[in-house]
Structure formats: C-alpha cells, structure tokens
Design a protein around this motif. Structure first.
Motif, PDB file in Angstrom:
ATOM      1  N   VAL A 311       0.857  -1.186   0.000  1.00 50.17           N
ATOM      2  CA  VAL A 311       0.000   0.000   0.000  1.00 50.17           C
ATOM      3  C   VAL A 311       0.890   1.232   0.000  1.00 50.17           C
ATOM      4  CG1 VAL A 311      -1.714   1.345   1.287  1.00 50.17           C
ATOM      5  CG2 VAL A 311      -1.899  -1.152   1.177  1.00 50.17           C
ATOM      6  N   THR A 312       0.738   2.069  -1.024  1.00 52.87           N
ATOM      7  CA  THR A 312       1.574   3.264  -1.135  1.00 52.87           C
ATOM      8  C   THR A 312       0.810   4.557  -0.898  1.00 52.87           C
ATOM      9  OG1 THR A 312       1.204   3.331  -3.529  1.00 52.87           O
ATOM     10  CG2 THR A 312       3.176   2.160  -2.746  1.00 52.87           C
ATOM     11  N   HIS A 313      -0.521   4.521  -1.061  1.00 57.11           N
ATOM     12  CA  HIS A 313      -1.318   5.741  -0.920  1.00 57.11           C
ATOM     13  C   HIS A 313      -2.658   5.435  -0.265  1.00 57.11           C
ATOM     14  CE1 HIS A 313       1.483   6.767  -4.171  1.00 57.11           C
ATOM     15  NE2 HIS A 313       1.273   8.043  -3.894  1.00 57.11           N
ATOM     16  N   GLU A 314      -3.183   6.453   0.437  1.00 53.37           N
ATOM     17  CA  GLU A 314      -4.504   6.361   1.061  1.00 53.37           C
ATOM     18  C   GLU A 314      -5.217   7.698   0.872  1.00 53.37           C
ATOM     19  OE1 GLU A 314      -6.112   6.461   5.597  1.00 53.37           O
ATOM     20  OE2 GLU A 314      -4.527   4.995   5.187  1.00 53.37           O
ATOM     21  N   ALA A 330       1.352   3.741 -12.747  1.00 53.58           N
ATOM     22  CA  ALA A 330       2.165   2.654 -12.197  1.00 53.58           C
ATOM     23  C   ALA A 330       3.540   3.119 -11.745  1.00 53.58           C
ATOM     24  CB  ALA A 330       2.307   1.536 -13.222  1.00 53.58           C
ATOM     25  N   THR A 331       4.002   4.265 -12.252  1.00 49.49           N
ATOM     26  CA  THR A 331       5.306   4.771 -11.817  1.00 49.49           C
ATOM     27  C   THR A 331       5.222   5.382 -10.425  1.00 49.49           C
ATOM     28  OG1 THR A 331       4.977   6.980 -12.767  1.00 49.49           O
ATOM     29  CG2 THR A 331       5.894   5.292 -14.209  1.00 49.49           C
ATOM     30  N   ALA A 332       4.008   5.767 -10.014  1.00 51.14           N
ATOM     31  CA  ALA A 332       3.860   6.506  -8.758  1.00 51.14           C
ATOM     32  C   ALA A 332       3.273   5.686  -7.624  1.00 51.14           C
ATOM     33  CB  ALA A 332       2.972   7.731  -8.988  1.00 51.14           C
ATOM     34  N   SER A 333       2.605   4.586  -7.934  1.00 54.76           N
ATOM     35  CA  SER A 333       1.839   3.925  -6.881  1.00 54.76           C
ATOM     36  C   SER A 333       1.897   2.412  -6.957  1.00 54.76           C
ATOM     37  CB  SER A 333       0.365   4.359  -6.955  1.00 54.76           C
ATOM     38  OG  SER A 333      -0.219   3.894  -8.163  1.00 54.76           O
TER      39      SER A 333
END
Length: 340
Positions: A311-314, A330-333
């Motif tokens: 999990v990279t972002h919420e 896909a490059t960011a998360s």
C-alpha cells in the motif's frame, strides 16, 4: 451520508450519496472502513470495460473491502455487531451450476462485486454502508489492523496463483509485472519458501518496491537478454499484457511452469508459442480465488505474510477521483486505498 464511488462511463467517476441499504434477514450491514482500488476498477473508468465485461449502466465499484459489522444478520448467522471483517466478493446465481469440484471460481453462474459481466450489473462495495450475506464475511483476527487487512482480497488472488504453481520450495521464480498483484505474489512466494525470486517490470520504481518486499533481483523489462538468461523453474505473468506473456515465456527454463495471473485483453493475442512447445512449458491459468481469504488473514495476523510497502497511498473517499488517477500511474503507486 452514504458516500459511494460510481462509474457512469469512460472518464466519468463520481462520489454520490446513495441511500443506505436495508439488509435482508441473512445479510449483515457493514460499515466500510477501507477499499482497495483494483485494476478492474481502473479499467471500467478508463475504458468502460474490464476484459469482456462492458459497462452499460452506472455501477458502484469496489470488491477489496474491509469494515466493521454495524448490524448483524437478523437470522442470527454470521459475526456479531462490532466485529471487524473482510468481505469475500464472489457469489453465484445458481449454487448448483456445474463446475469442477472445489472450484466455484470457475462456475458459469459466478458473480463478483463491482462487475459489469452481467446485466443488471453487480454493484460493488465502495459505499459507506454495505449489505452483504453474512456467509461472505471473514472475521479479521484480533490485533490485525483493518488497513493491513484491506489487502486480503488481492493477496488471496496471489495466494491462489502460487498454489496453482505447485511446490515452489527452493525454486527459482520469475515474476513479470510488479503492480499490486505482482508484489503480493512476491510476498506469498517468500512465505512459501521460494529460492531465488527475480522480478521484472517496465518501471524501475515498481521493481524497487518488489525488491523492498523481498525479491532477490530485479530486471527492467526492456532488457530481453537478461530476462532470457533467468531460466526460471516457475513463472508468474501478472502484467496482463501480451508483451509480459512473451517475457515470461522467454525467461523460463525447459519443463518450467508458467502461471497466468494478469488478465490479458479479450480476443486473440500473439505469443511465442513455439518456444512454449519446444521447452515443454506447463502453462496454467489462475482466476481470482476460492476461499483463501481466511488463510491470508491468518498469515497477515501472525506476520508470516509480509506486505509492507504494497500500500503506497490512502485517500478519503471524497477524493476518489484523485485516488483513481494516482492508482492509474504505475510509476507513482502500488496499491491505493480509499478510506471511509
């Protein structure tokens, strides 16, 4: 307020306040806490379809959800009010429809939350209050945070895929595609005792996430020579692209097993089948899962399944449009969560 994430068409995603449902006697009312944005959710927004499932009417998205039972089923089945739960998203229109024994995921009568495969569509669970059959609830073990439990559904997809490969103990494994499913395949492989785990992706940032999760070596997907030199015993294609399929075939040694996890586009796909034939590759499909969510929740709770960094972002649900934009990059998360 019952904020719901609804797709109306290509590029048309809205957060709407929909009426809270009135559960039937066999259903519990669940207050949703977190929902993970899946690739199929993204496809409905970006293309108006996920594979052969074409959007024909507005639909509530979401099938990766956890929450707390707000009202237990009136018939006394299922967990009590106040119980933290994950929702199993599969259902059926006919429990007696023929399918291979023990494999209801292959039933022609199967349904799934947030799916346009049938008309009327099956609304998903990206909504503040969700009524669901009590039998579909899986109790989240004590001490396991709901935020972590939110990956139980995609982790069950990965768990099922690794099981389809057979015993991976000590074997060299190639994972093609380091999106959320590919990352979770790496996590499950580490738990299952795989030997060397090699990953490849078009994006260096995705490879880095896989390495942080426990992969031994990463290759940028444009380096065909390096991929061909892996000669893995087992491969997992989780990119869902013809190019990824070709990379997976190229990176396997003779008599290897290839598990297809990513959903390829509908219709004919050009792949290097001559190599698959002459190397006597064993190619297996892997579709969703059966009932592995309970095992996954247990492994998350006891720490044997490590998912740190998946999990990279919420985002708060009111920011769902932004969340989907980040999830599509896909490059960011990695995995992006919505929070209610």
């Amino acid at each position: 307020m019952n904020p719901s994430v609804v797709v109306h068409g290509v590029g048309d995603l809205r957060v709407e306040d929909r009426p809270a449902p009135e559960p039937a006697a066999h259903e519990a009312l669940v207050a949703i806490a977190y929902g993970g944005v899946c690739g199929s959710d993204l496809h409905y927004v970006s293309h108006g379809a996920a594979g052969e499932s074409v959007l024909r009417a507005p639909m509530v998205l979401g099938h990766e959800v956890v929450g707390v039972v707000e009202r237990a089923a009136a018939d006394g089945s299922g967990p009590a009010a106040g119980t933290p739960v994950a929702v199993h998203p599969a259902g059926t229109l006919d429990p007696h429809a023929p399918h291979p024994p023990g494999r209801p995921n292959l039933s022609p009568a199967g349904t799934y939350l947030g799916s346009a495969a049938r008309v009327p569509h099956t609304d998903g669970a990206f909504t503040g209050r969700f009524a669901v059959a009590a039998e579909k609830l899986r109790v989240v073990p004590e001490g396991l945070p709901l935020r972590t439990a939110a990956v139980a559904e995609p982790a069950a997809v990965a768990w099922h895929a690794v099981a389809r490969a057979g015993d991976v103990t000590g074997r060299r494994v190639l994972v093609v595609g380091c999106g959320p499913i590919g990352l979770l395949v790496v996590a499950v492989l580490r738990r299952a005792g795989a030997g060397e785990v090699v990953v490849t992706d078009l994006h260096a940032s995705a490879v880095e996430r896989a390495l942080a999760l426990g992969a031994d070596r990463g290759i940028v997907a444009t380096d065909g020579e390096a991929i061909a030199a892996v000669r893995a015993d087992v491969g997992f294609e989780s990119s869902g692209s013809p190019r990824g399929f070709a990379s997976a075939v190229a990176g396997l040694g003779p008599a290897a097993t290839l598990v297809l996890v990513g959903l390829l586009p509908p219709g004919d796909v050009a792949v290097p089948m001559a190599r698959a034939i002459t190397a006597e590759l064993d190619i297996r499909g892997s579709f969703r899962f059966v009932d592995e969510m309970g095992e996954v929740l247990g492994a998350l709770a006891d720490g044997s399944l490590r998912v740190d960094g998946v999990v990279t972002h919420e985002f708060a649900v009111v920011d769902a449009v932004e969340a989907f934009a980040v999830a599509a990059d896909a490059t960011a998360s990695g995995k992006v969560l919505l929070r209610w």
